[in-house]
Write a protein that holds these residues in place. Structure first.
Motif, PDB file in Angstrom:
ATOM      1  N   THR A  88       0.825  -1.207   0.000  1.00 13.19           N
ATOM      2  CA  THR A  88       0.000   0.000   0.000  1.00 13.19           C
ATOM      3  C   THR A  88       0.858   1.255   0.000  1.00 13.19           C
ATOM      4  O   THR A  88       1.794   1.383   0.797  1.00 13.19           O
ATOM      5  N   ASN A  89       0.523   2.180  -0.881  1.00 14.35           N
ATOM      6  CA  ASN A  89       1.152   3.493  -0.926  1.00 14.35           C
ATOM      7  C   ASN A  89       0.492   4.326   0.171  1.00 14.35           C
ATOM      8  O   ASN A  89      -0.701   4.603   0.115  1.00 14.35           O
ATOM      9  N   ASN A  97      -1.173   7.969  -1.089  1.00 20.19           N
ATOM     10  CA  ASN A  97      -2.446   8.083  -1.807  1.00 20.19           C
ATOM     11  C   ASN A  97      -3.388   6.888  -1.598  1.00 20.19           C
ATOM     12  O   ASN A  97      -4.492   6.884  -2.136  1.00 20.19           O
ATOM     13  N   HIS A 145      -3.210   3.931  -2.782  1.00 20.79           N
ATOM     14  CA  HIS A 145      -3.231   2.959  -3.873  1.00 20.79           C
ATOM     15  C   HIS A 145      -2.501   1.699  -3.424  1.00 20.79           C
ATOM     16  O   HIS A 145      -1.583   1.754  -2.626  1.00 20.79           O
ATOM     17  N   ARG A 146      -2.924   0.565  -3.969  1.00 21.25           N
ATOM     18  CA  ARG A 146      -2.333  -0.681  -3.505  1.00 21.25           C
ATOM     19  C   ARG A 146      -2.177  -1.709  -4.608  1.00 21.25           C
ATOM     20  O   ARG A 146      -2.769  -1.600  -5.666  1.00 21.25           O
ATOM     21  N   TYR A 147      -1.367  -2.702  -4.270  1.00 21.84           N
ATOM     22  CA  TYR A 147      -1.159  -3.887  -5.099  1.00 21.84           C
ATOM     23  C   TYR A 147      -1.551  -5.080  -4.237  1.00 21.84           C
ATOM     24  O   TYR A 147      -1.181  -5.145  -3.065  1.00 21.84           O
ATOM     25  N   TYR A 207       3.312  -0.061 -13.079  1.00 20.81           N
ATOM     26  CA  TYR A 207       2.562   0.865 -12.234  1.00 20.81           C
ATOM     27  C   TYR A 207       3.213   0.968 -10.857  1.00 20.81           C
ATOM     28  O   TYR A 207       3.433   2.060 -10.333  1.00 20.81           O
ATOM     29  N   PRO A 226      -7.527  -2.919  -6.491  1.00 22.49           N
ATOM     30  CA  PRO A 226      -6.195  -2.318  -6.358  1.00 22.49           C
ATOM     31  C   PRO A 226      -5.723  -1.614  -7.628  1.00 22.49           C
ATOM     32  O   PRO A 226      -5.805  -2.160  -8.722  1.00 22.49           O
ATOM     33  N   GLU A 227      -5.240  -0.404  -7.440  1.00 20.40           N
ATOM     34  CA  GLU A 227      -4.829   0.445  -8.562  1.00 20.40           C
ATOM     35  C   GLU A 227      -3.549  -0.024  -9.238  1.00 20.40           C
ATOM     36  O   GLU A 227      -3.334   0.249 -10.415  1.00 20.40           O
ATOM     37  N   TYR A 228      -2.665  -0.710  -8.503  1.00 22.75           N
ATOM     38  CA  TYR A 228      -1.386  -1.108  -9.073  1.00 22.75           C
ATOM     39  C   TYR A 228      -1.395  -2.485  -9.724  1.00 22.75           C
ATOM     40  O   TYR A 228      -0.416  -2.861 -10.362  1.00 22.75           O
TER      41      TYR A 228
END
Length: 120
Positions: A9-10, A13, A15-17, A44, A83-85
């Motif tokens: 997790t970032n 922001n 965003h996560r993988y 990403y 997840p965004e990534y």
């Protein structure tokens, strides 16, 4: 050794993988090595790592599970958390992913002399 589903997790922001592995601790170490060497397979995640820095990412185990349930449970978390990534929206699959001829050639050259990794 922990088998299960994990998240990177970032913290800036959110965003996560989401991923899965039969050994999540070892998998995290591989992610960090590849990200720090700027050769991670996931563009990403790599771009975010370079932009925000390693200190802005948190690794956590979401669920411990037996190896035979990994893909099923990973898919559950991909569907739940979106997840965004993650490049692929289907766990354990590159279904629908098409590389250009140029990208395929770069991948081929990068893999010369390397053995396949048993990690997920």
């Amino acid at each position: 050794m922990t088998s299960g589903i994990y998240s990177i997790t970032n913290t800036v922001n959110g965003h996560r993988y989401i991923g899965s592995s039969v050994n999540v601790e070892e998998r995290w170490q591989k992610h960090v090595r590849d990200l720090n060497k700027k050769c991670h397979d996931n563009q990403y995640l790599q771009r975010a790592w370079l932009k925000y820095g390693s200190g802005c990412f948190k690794f956590s185990v979401l669920e411990n599970c037996f190896f035979f349930a990994l893909i099923f449970r990973e898919q559950h978390y991909i569907d739940l958390l979106e997840p965004e990534y993650n490049i692929h929206r289907i766990a354990g699959s590159a279904l629908g992913m098409k590389h250009s001829a140029e990208a395929r050639e770069k991948i081929r050259k990068a893999r010369i002399g390397k053995r396949p990794s048993p990690e997920s």
